[in-house]
Design a protein around this motif. Structure first.
Motif, PDB file in Angstrom:
ATOM      1  N   SER A  83      46.377  42.264  38.922  1.00  0.00           N
ATOM      2  CA  SER A  83      47.000  41.511  40.019  1.00  0.00           C
ATOM      3  C   SER A  83      46.235  40.221  40.283  1.00  0.00           C
ATOM      4  N   GLU A  84      44.912  40.315  40.337  1.00  0.00           N
ATOM      5  CA  GLU A  84      44.095  39.124  40.581  1.00  0.00           C
ATOM      6  C   GLU A  84      44.216  38.122  39.438  1.00  0.00           C
ATOM      7  N   GLN A 110      44.575  48.004  37.757  1.00  0.00           N
ATOM      8  CA  GLN A 110      45.669  47.534  38.610  1.00  0.00           C
ATOM      9  C   GLN A 110      45.207  46.350  39.456  1.00  0.00           C
ATOM     10  N   GLN A 111      44.058  46.461  40.058  1.00  0.00           N
ATOM     11  CA  GLN A 111      43.526  45.382  40.894  1.00  0.00           C
ATOM     12  C   GLN A 111      43.186  44.154  40.044  1.00  0.00           C
ATOM     13  N   GLN A 113      42.848  52.406  38.600  1.00  0.00           N
ATOM     14  CA  GLN A 113      42.973  51.646  39.840  1.00  0.00           C
ATOM     15  C   GLN A 113      42.306  50.280  39.713  1.00  0.00           C
ATOM     16  N   GLN A 114      41.159  50.222  39.044  1.00  0.00           N
ATOM     17  CA  GLN A 114      40.469  48.950  38.837  1.00  0.00           C
ATOM     18  C   GLN A 114      41.314  48.032  37.959  1.00  0.00           C
TER      19      GLN A 114
END
Length: 139
Positions: free
Chosen positions: A43-44, A39-40, A36-37
């Motif tokens: 994106s950033e 993925q974030q 999940q980290q």
């Protein structure tokens, strides 16, 4: 081609920038919170660096569960919304079989046998297809 390295941090997957492409190499088991980290973080990074492609090398991954498969599909979808194409590289046969058995088709994500082929795929221009999507221009 400029190279920028990110330092590994506990719970984070390092992301390497190669010109207009981000290279992510997954090794071993990827815990849910780390996925999940990633993925974030991707994106950033795509939004701030305006890269045009992402290569995710999973040659070091032996097992993909439904959660990781979903995260990979979401990374591809988010990248596409941010104008970056995603290529999954180095998939082992057992991983491919597992993804098919789980019914995960990874929409929006191209695949390549290795990282070199993935980078080559991203450097080819994408042209509009008759259906309105994008397709790769043949050499």
């Amino acid at each position: 081609m400029s190279e920028q390295f990110s330092r590994p941090v506990a719970g984070h997957v390092p992301v390497l920038r190669l010109g207009e492409v981000l290279l992510v190499t997954l090794q071993g088991d990827l815990y849910d919170t780390t996925a999940q980290q990633l993925q974030q973080d991707l994106s950033e990074t795509i939004a701030t660096s305006r890269v045009t492609g992402v290569v995710i090398d999973i040659s070091g991954v032996e097992v993909v569960d439904s959660f990781l498969g979903r995260v990979l599909a979401e990374i591809a979808a988010q990248s596409e919304l941010l104008a970056a194409r995603t290529v999954l590289a180095g998939m082992r046969p057992a991983v491919a079989i597992t993804l098919v058995e789980l019914g995960l088709t990874l929409p929006g994500m191209r695949t390549a046998l290795n990282t070199e082929a993935a980078l080559e795929l991203l450097t080819r221009p994408a042209v509009p297809s008759r259906s309105g999507g994008l397709r790769q221009e043949s050499p």
